[in-house]
Design a protein around this motif. Structure first.
Motif: not given
Length: 284
Positions: A156, A165, A186, A192
């Motif tokens: 992170e 992420v 996650t 992400t």
């Protein structure tokens, strides 16, 4: 690519270069490979916290040091990257062209250490990093340079207590990529970013909760002929060669960097080397 197709491409490349004037040949060999483009992109998403507004990520890829790309040129690249004042630096693979024959020295480690980013420096393996028994030495040098390897792993990135992420898979060609393992645990509601050396892997990534995939490997084709396009790209860079790609069956956006160095042939033509600067912005 099978042998017949490769020879056909190689013959086409020969004919193309045979038809170029001496001045164009000189340009492709000695001029364009040094004309670095800084490609600016804005990543906009409703999943981004406001604390990431203006957050800068710099991606560089495929330096291929040792194959017509010198340590002095890399020093200039380091200065260019630092000039962007990145919050996060990502290297998407292929540090040197042949790890087994490269003259490893302290200069490279020192230059890697000079790269500065407040939120860290991360990297993934490319196929040339695994090739030539290079996996361990490349990892050692990158570690000494202050980079963190993401090999089927994630972390992170925090800005004022708000996370996104960052994930990275092993090389597709010579490693053992495992995206399910990479993203295990996650928070799927978080924005992400995935680093994957080979861009065509995006056809798999699109089935996972990933917003952005950053890749290299293709060199953008390295040599482009007008009305013909790129002459050759390696395996797993045949479908997505450069630039931005969206997907109808998922929220994924793929960015493919043309990278920095060259391989196979020491030329770039109508395909300047580049780094990417991504500025994050919350979608209102």
């Amino acid at each position: 690519m099978n042998r017949r197709a490769f020879l056909k491409k190689l013959f086409g490349s020969f004919l193309a270069f045979a038809g170029l004037s001496g001045g164009t040949y000189y340009y492709a060999r000695d001029i364009e490979p040094s004309l670095l483009n800084v490609q600016q992109e804005t990543l906009v998403s409703g999943k981004l916290p406001k604390t990431f507004n203006g957050f800068k990520i710099v991606q560089f890829s495929d330096t291929h040091l040792g194959y017509h790309y010198s340590i002095d040129q890399f020093a200039e690249l380091v200065d260019t990257i630092n000039h962007q004042k990145p919050d996060l630096i990502l290297f998407t693979g292929d540090l040197v062209d042949r790890p087994d024959t490269y003259d490893w020295g302290d200069d490279l480690v020192i230059l890697l250490q000079k790269l500065k980013a407040a939120k860290g420096k991360y990297w993934i393996y490319g196929n040339h990093d695994h090739g030539g028994y290079g996996s361990d030495i490349v990892k050692k040098v990158m570690n000494q340079g202050g980079f963190t390897l993401l090999k089927n792993d994630s972390t992170e990135i925090i800005s004022r207590n708000k996370p996104i992420v960052l994930a990275g898979i092993d090389d597709v060609m010579l490693g053992k990529p495992d995206l399910e393992r990479t993203l295990a645990g996650t928070d799927q509601t978080l924005f992400t970013v995935l680093m994957a050396h080979e861009p065509d892997y995006a056809d798999n990534t699109v089935h996972f909760p990933v917003d952005v995939q950053l890749s290299g490997h293709s060199h953008g084709g390295q040599v482009r002929i007008p009305f013909f396009g790129h002459l050759y790209t390696p395996l797993y860079a045949r479908k997505y060669v450069d630039g931005k790609h969206n997907f109808e069956n998922g929220p994924l956006t793929l960015y493919v960097s043309r990278g920095i160095g060259t391989t196979r042939l020491p030329y770039r033509f109508l395909c300047k080397p580049e780094i990417q600067v991504y500025t994050l912005q919350q979608q209102n």
